[in-house]
Design an enzyme around this catalytic site. Structure first.
Site, PDB file in Angstrom:
ATOM      1  N   HIS A 138       3.856   2.385   1.488  1.00 59.58           N
ATOM      2  CA  HIS A 138       4.921   3.395   1.503  1.00 59.58           C
ATOM      3  C   HIS A 138       6.311   2.766   1.647  1.00 59.58           C
ATOM      4  O   HIS A 138       6.460   1.685   2.212  1.00 59.58           O
ATOM      5  CB  HIS A 138       4.688   4.462   2.587  1.00 59.58           C
ATOM      6  CG  HIS A 138       4.860   4.011   3.994  1.00 59.58           C
ATOM      7  ND1 HIS A 138       4.225   4.626   5.054  1.00 59.58           N
ATOM      8  CD2 HIS A 138       5.593   3.024   4.569  1.00 59.58           C
ATOM      9  CE1 HIS A 138       4.567   4.053   6.179  1.00 59.58           C
ATOM     10  NE2 HIS A 138       5.397   3.069   5.920  1.00 59.58           N
ATOM     11  N   GLU A 143       4.331   8.573   1.710  1.00 61.77           N
ATOM     12  CA  GLU A 143       2.942   8.129   1.805  1.00 61.77           C
ATOM     13  C   GLU A 143       2.275   8.181   0.434  1.00 61.77           C
ATOM     14  O   GLU A 143       2.816   8.799  -0.496  1.00 61.77           O
ATOM     15  CB  GLU A 143       2.195   9.037   2.796  1.00 61.77           C
ATOM     16  CG  GLU A 143       2.798   9.080   4.191  1.00 61.77           C
ATOM     17  CD  GLU A 143       2.591   7.788   4.991  1.00 61.77           C
ATOM     18  OE1 GLU A 143       2.531   6.703   4.387  1.00 61.77           O
ATOM     19  OE2 GLU A 143       2.500   7.874   6.223  1.00 61.77           O
TER      20      GLU A 143
HETATM   21  P1  PGA Z   1       7.271  -2.012  10.217  1.00 64.03           P
HETATM   22  O1  PGA Z   1       7.151  -0.670   9.363  1.00 64.03           O
HETATM   23  O2  PGA Z   1       8.573  -2.627   9.818  1.00 64.03           O
HETATM   24  O3  PGA Z   1       7.257  -1.589  11.634  1.00 64.03           O
HETATM   25  O4  PGA Z   1       6.110  -2.873   9.820  1.00 64.03           O
HETATM   26  C1  PGA Z   1       7.504  -0.681   8.013  1.00 64.03           C
HETATM   27  C2  PGA Z   1       7.257   0.665   7.368  1.00 64.03           C
HETATM   28  O5  PGA Z   1       6.326   1.366   7.757  1.00 64.03           O
HETATM   29  O6  PGA Z   1       8.009   1.005   6.445  1.00 64.03           O
END
Ligand code: PGA
Length: 260
Positions: A138, A143
């Protein structure tokens, strides 16, 4: 997509910060799209360092954040309002009135989302959008299955995203199930995109987004259709790219290309 691979997270963040600084130096009143999560923390720290050295002024900058959890008050430690204030906004000189973060507590989400889209247009559009990527591919909270032309809206989070983000909450049940997020179509209208990913747990998502087919099942793959998208990776996140040798070749030879 231009894929850049760095030996460490620190170097990756320094390079991405230079990209942001270049935009601000060319256009001091640029509109920046901001992202949350663990990935962009190093980028924000580097931008704060440059600002504190007196080399980067944010006083004319406008920002729009990608997303926010629904139902968390802005004072909640895990709200993206709180995250942005703690990690970036309280350390630089962006006028508070120029900061936009989706509301997770409005009583009219549809109207709020329409307003948010209108505000982006009124501000002149986003010049540079910072993006992370989820393990499910995503961007923002778009999603799998999100329309690749989607706009800012309320979205139900995937179970895998709730699992991924549970590490920030006391209990898994505390992770909100809904979020308000810019759409893929909204993100695609930004003039320049900077996608960051680090760590081996992002390697599959990055390989699918960069080298797989364009599909709503991996919303980051839509970025292949963007005319100006740079992907900043550390070695582990780049670990599953098949064209790795070519990306390295480009980094070596691009600076010597004839200037148009
Ligand atoms: P994260 O999340 O940087 O905490 O890995 C990234 C995202 O879900 O877009």
């Amino acid at each position: 997509m231009e894929v850049m691979i760095y030996p460490s997270y620190e170097e990756q963040c320094r390079a991405a910060a230079r990209e942001v600084a270049d935009v601000l130096n060319a256009k001091p009143n640029a509109v920046l799209g901001m992202a949350t999560g663990s990935t962009p923390l190093g980028l924000y720290q580097e931008l704060v360092r440059i600002h504190k050295r007196g080399e980067l002024d944010f006083s004319h900058v406008t920002t729009f954040n990608l997303d926010e959890y629904v139902g968390l008050p802005i004072t909640h430690a895990q709200s993206y309002h709180h995250f942005m204030h703690e990690n970036f906004f309280s350390h630089v000189n962006i006028p508070p009135a120029n900061i936009h973060i989706p509301s997770g507590t409005t009583t009219n989400y549809r109207a709020f989302c329409e307003w948010y889209e209108r505000r982006i247009v009124e501000a002149g559009g986003i010049d540079l959008q910072v993006l992370g990527i989820g393990t499910d591919g995503h961007i923002a909270f778009n999603e799998p299955g999100s329309s690749l032309s989607s706009r800012t809206r309320l979205k139900t989070l995937a179970r895998s995203t709730i699992d991924d983000n549970a590490r920030f909450f006391d209990r898994r049940e505390d992770v909100p199930i809904y979020a308000i997020t810019m759409g893929v179509g909204t993100i695609m209208e930004a003039r320049h995109l900077v996608l960051l990913a680090n760590g081996a747990r992002k390697a599959d998502a990055i390989a699918a987004a960069v080298e797989g087919p364009v599909t709503a099942m991996i919303t980051a793959s839509a970025l292949q259709m963007h005319p100006s998208c740079r992907v900043f990776l550390d070695e582990p996140a780049a670990g599953k790219l098949k064209m790795r040798e070519y990306y390295d070749w480009i980094q070596v030879h691009k600076p010597g290309a004839p200037k148009v």
